[in-house]
Scaffold this active site. Structure first.
Site, PDB file in Angstrom:
ATOM      1  N   TYR A 146       0.824  -1.214   0.000  1.00 54.73           N
ATOM      2  CA  TYR A 146       0.000   0.000   0.000  1.00 54.73           C
ATOM      3  C   TYR A 146       0.859   1.266   0.000  1.00 54.73           C
ATOM      4  O   TYR A 146       0.423   2.306  -0.461  1.00 54.73           O
ATOM      5  CB  TYR A 146      -0.912   0.037   1.231  1.00 54.73           C
ATOM      6  CG  TYR A 146      -2.204  -0.725   1.075  1.00 54.73           C
ATOM      7  CD1 TYR A 146      -2.199  -2.068   0.727  1.00 54.73           C
ATOM      8  CD2 TYR A 146      -3.425  -0.108   1.295  1.00 54.73           C
ATOM      9  CE1 TYR A 146      -3.378  -2.772   0.591  1.00 54.73           C
ATOM     10  CE2 TYR A 146      -4.609  -0.802   1.171  1.00 54.73           C
ATOM     11  CZ  TYR A 146      -4.586  -2.129   0.817  1.00 54.73           C
ATOM     12  OH  TYR A 146      -5.758  -2.818   0.692  1.00 54.73           O
ATOM     13  N   LYS A 162       3.440 -15.246   1.636  1.00 55.35           N
ATOM     14  CA  LYS A 162       3.616 -15.924   0.349  1.00 55.35           C
ATOM     15  C   LYS A 162       5.109 -16.195   0.187  1.00 55.35           C
ATOM     16  O   LYS A 162       5.745 -15.812  -0.809  1.00 55.35           O
ATOM     17  CB  LYS A 162       3.026 -15.034  -0.776  1.00 55.35           C
ATOM     18  CG  LYS A 162       2.950 -15.684  -2.130  1.00 55.35           C
ATOM     19  CD  LYS A 162       1.916 -16.793  -2.254  1.00 55.35           C
ATOM     20  CE  LYS A 162       2.027 -17.477  -3.604  1.00 55.35           C
ATOM     21  NZ  LYS A 162       1.206 -18.704  -3.702  1.00 55.35           N
ATOM     22  N   ASP A 198      -2.678 -18.367  -0.111  1.00 55.86           N
ATOM     23  CA  ASP A 198      -3.695 -19.068  -0.905  1.00 55.86           C
ATOM     24  C   ASP A 198      -4.327 -20.192  -0.087  1.00 55.86           C
ATOM     25  O   ASP A 198      -5.545 -20.379  -0.074  1.00 55.86           O
ATOM     26  CB  ASP A 198      -3.122 -19.562  -2.257  1.00 55.86           C
ATOM     27  CG  ASP A 198      -1.726 -20.164  -2.164  1.00 55.86           C
ATOM     28  OD1 ASP A 198      -1.141 -20.192  -1.062  1.00 55.86           O
ATOM     29  OD2 ASP A 198      -1.215 -20.619  -3.211  1.00 55.86           O
ATOM     30  N   ASP A 237      -6.261  -7.299   4.007  1.00 56.54           N
ATOM     31  CA  ASP A 237      -7.428  -6.661   3.400  1.00 56.54           C
ATOM     32  C   ASP A 237      -8.320  -7.714   2.757  1.00 56.54           C
ATOM     33  O   ASP A 237      -9.526  -7.767   2.983  1.00 56.54           O
ATOM     34  CB  ASP A 237      -6.954  -5.644   2.351  1.00 56.54           C
ATOM     35  CG  ASP A 237      -8.125  -4.981   1.642  1.00 56.54           C
ATOM     36  OD1 ASP A 237      -9.072  -4.548   2.343  1.00 56.54           O
ATOM     37  OD2 ASP A 237      -8.113  -4.908   0.398  1.00 56.54           O
ATOM     38  N   ASP A 272     -12.233  -9.402   4.138  1.00 59.78           N
ATOM     39  CA  ASP A 272     -13.510  -9.408   3.405  1.00 59.78           C
ATOM     40  C   ASP A 272     -14.015 -10.842   3.246  1.00 59.78           C
ATOM     41  O   ASP A 272     -15.208 -11.117   3.405  1.00 59.78           O
ATOM     42  CB  ASP A 272     -13.347  -8.781   2.011  1.00 59.78           C
ATOM     43  CG  ASP A 272     -13.780  -7.323   1.965  1.00 59.78           C
ATOM     44  OD1 ASP A 272     -13.528  -6.599   2.953  1.00 59.78           O
ATOM     45  OD2 ASP A 272     -14.372  -6.896   0.945  1.00 59.78           O
TER      46      ASP A 272
END
Ligand code: NAD
Ligand code: IPM
Ligand code: MN
Length: 356
Positions: free
Chosen positions: A142, A188, A221, A245, A249
């Site tokens: 970000y 990751k 993942d 983020d 959700d």
């Protein structure tokens, strides 16, 4: 009598609709528990852009820095999506977060028994879910520099420094210690160097400072599917800005709606409280937004201010209201935003004030 000055940033879309209910909750709590609360409204997002030609006016920044806590509804709408750079609504929110420095964004996800059937997932999957996503909020992709936009090539950088990972890891481990003693770090690291640093620093902090907490690492993942298949395996999930983020959700599917997830950002100059959801342009102005995420954010705010009893009563009021089947449309019910909040406040405080 203790008194608190709260900067209130309603924002855009359903932001003002859920903020109104959050303010009523603070007023009711103050009256019931004998403390003073001063609520001051400040513009942010598209509404501020239209009025002041910037989505993040200096006056808003200064008021936030001078407050005891900040509540933000939501920002953004497709009508401002043509804006670029610092004129974007989202840039205002990121600038606010950066100005405050609250690097630890806590996003709790609880599925009360009453919502087990509201979830699109099978009851046996979601039952018993009580997890906390600790999202790093002021670093990562970000904010990574350099960044560039362009018609043919554009770039962002996912950067983490050792000290950024150390401080968020310490915060997450110290919370896990007080919960069920389990922390899952999500990265990751099979592909990204930035994740390899993240993983080694988290492992180091674990070994040196929190060996009593159980640590597990998951690739993002796999974490996404585990969150849906078996959410009750998680206690604290520690992750970076972008992954946090997305996963938060996704976690909105667990209780059946994103509208009910709260958040708080700690570690900076002033704490910031905001529901996880956005401005929901598809339902804005219809009076049907779920104010649950906003109200649960006020629970976090009250607890942090030391008004523990008021926070507990508000939380109980929310749970009882859900149990009694008073639900907004996103959860399969018919209650309006205000009807849901009225039900919560009368259960919590025997008193539902009119909007400020
Ligand atoms: P969104 O979170 O606004 O909406 C996603 C879906 O969830 C929609 O179907 C919406 O109706 C539903 N929803 C969200 N909150 C709800 C609530 N309280 N009650 C019932 N249903 C609810 O995400 P989006 O549509 O991708 O983004 C819309 C705008 O909001 C964009 O401009 C985005 O940048 C912005 N946004 C802002 C924030 C924030 O201010 N913190 C967070 C996320 C997105
Ligand atoms: C959130 C939002 C914000 C984010 C956007 C609106 C900048 O999606 O708070 O989850 O990506 O952090
Ligand atoms: Mn988001």
């Amino acid at each position: 009598m203790p008194g608190y000055k709260i900067a209130v940033l309603p924002g855009d879309g359903i932001g003002p609709e859920v903020t109104r209910e959050a303010e009523r909750a603070m007023i009711a709590a103050a009256q019931a528990f004998n403390f003073e609360i001063e609520l001051e409204h400040w513009p942010i997002g598209g509404t501020a852009l239209d009025q002041f030609d910037t989505p993040f006016p200096d006056a808003t920044r200064e008021a936030c820095l001078a407050a005891d806590a900040i509540f933000l509804g939501a920002i953004g709408d497709p009508k401002w999506d043509h804006e670029t750079g610092a004129r974007r609504c989202e840039a205002a929110l990121l600038a606010l977060r950066k100005a405050l420095g609250g690097y630890a964004n806590l996003r709790p996800v609880i599925v009360p028994e009453s919502l087990v059937d509201a979830s699109p997932l099978r009851p046996e999957c979601v039952s018993g879910t009580d997890l906390l996503i600790v999202r790093e909020l002021t670093g990562g992709i970000y904010f990574g520099e350099p960044r560039s936009s362009g018609e043919d090539v554009a770039a962002n950088n996912m950067i983490y420094t050792r000290s950024e990972v150390e401080r968020i890891a310490r915060m997450a481990f110290s919370i896990a210690e007080k919960r069920r003693g389990h922390l899952t770090s999500v990265d990751k690291a099979n592909v990204l160097e930035v994740s390899q640093l993240w993983r080694s620093v988290v492992t180091e902090i674990h070994e040196l400072e929190f060996p009593n907490v159980e640590l597990e690492h998951l690739y993002v993942d796999n974490a996404a599917i585990q969150l849906i298949l078996h959410p009750s395996q998680f206690d604290v999930i520690l992750t970076g800005n972008l992954f946090g983020d997305i996963l938060s959700d996704l976690a909105g599917t667990l209780p059946g709606s994103l509208g009910i997830l709260p958040s708080a950002s700690f570690g900076g100059l002033v704490d910031l409280y905001e529901p996880v959801h956005g401005s929901a342009p598809d339902i804005a102005g219809k009076g049907c937004a779920n104010p649950g995420g906003a109200l649960l954010s006020i629970v976090m705010l009250l607890q942090r201010l030391g008004e523990m009893e008021a926070g507990a009563r508000l939380q109980d009021g929310i749970i009882k209201t859900l149990e009694e089947g008073v639900l907004t449309r996103d959860l399969g019910g018919t209650a309006s935003t205000t009807e849901f909040a009225d039900a919560v406040l009368s259960r919590a405080f025997n008193f539902a004030p009119t909007a400020a």
